[in-house]
Design a protein around this motif. Structure first.
Motif, PDB file in Angstrom:
ATOM      1  N   CYS A 149      13.189  -2.090   2.085  1.00 41.48           N
ATOM      2  CA  CYS A 149      11.973  -2.336   0.138  1.00 41.48           C
ATOM      3  C   CYS A 149      11.600  -0.976   0.606  1.00 41.48           C
ATOM      4  N   CYS A 206       7.542  -2.618   0.570  1.00 46.48           N
ATOM      5  CA  CYS A 206       6.880  -3.402   1.478  1.00 46.48           C
ATOM      6  C   CYS A 206       7.433  -2.344   3.525  1.00 46.48           C
ATOM      7  N   SER A 242      10.204  -2.767   4.917  1.00 45.99           N
ATOM      8  CA  SER A 242      10.677  -3.652   5.550  1.00 45.99           C
ATOM      9  C   SER A 242      11.832  -3.308   4.972  1.00 45.99           C
ATOM     10  N   CYS A 267      13.543  -8.405  -1.739  1.00 49.60           N
ATOM     11  CA  CYS A 267      13.061  -8.246  -0.007  1.00 49.60           C
ATOM     12  C   CYS A 267      12.152  -9.918   0.046  1.00 49.60           C
ATOM     13  N   CYS A 286       7.937  -9.220   0.820  1.00 51.11           N
ATOM     14  CA  CYS A 286       7.473  -9.470  -0.156  1.00 51.11           C
ATOM     15  C   CYS A 286       8.156  -9.883  -1.257  1.00 51.11           C
TER      16      CYS A 286
HETATM   17 ZN   LIG Z   1       9.197  -5.655   0.369  1.00 52.38          ZN
END
Ligand SMILES: [Zn+2]
Length: 72
Positions: free
Chosen positions: A8, A11, A13, A30, A33
């Motif tokens: 992502c 964020c 991740s 994602c 988020c």
């Molecule tokens: Zn994210």
């Protein structure tokens, strides 16, 4: 169906998604988020050291993923 790893951009991740091979470039949301600014991460040995963003840009190129090199 194969398992793909995505990162992502929002964020930072990473997560895995099982999807059809031909749908691998359509960005999944994602799970952390909810952003759809996600990119496919390439884990093939030949792409070690290539940033996720540049790898995705490469794979978004007209004509197919990696110029066809990683279709197999
Ligand atoms: Zn994210």
């Amino acid at each position: 169906m194969p398992l793909f790893e995505y990162a992502c951009r929002h964020c930072a991740s990473s997560f895995e998604e099982i999807r059809k091979f031909e749908e691998r470039l359509s960005a999944p949301a994602c799970p952390t988020c909810g952003s759809r600014e996600t990119v496919l991460r390439l884990s093939a040995p030949g792409y070690v050291g290539v940033g996720a963003a540049s790898a995705a840009a490469f794979c978004d190129a007209p004509g197919g993923c990696c110029g066809g090199a990683c279709r197999n």
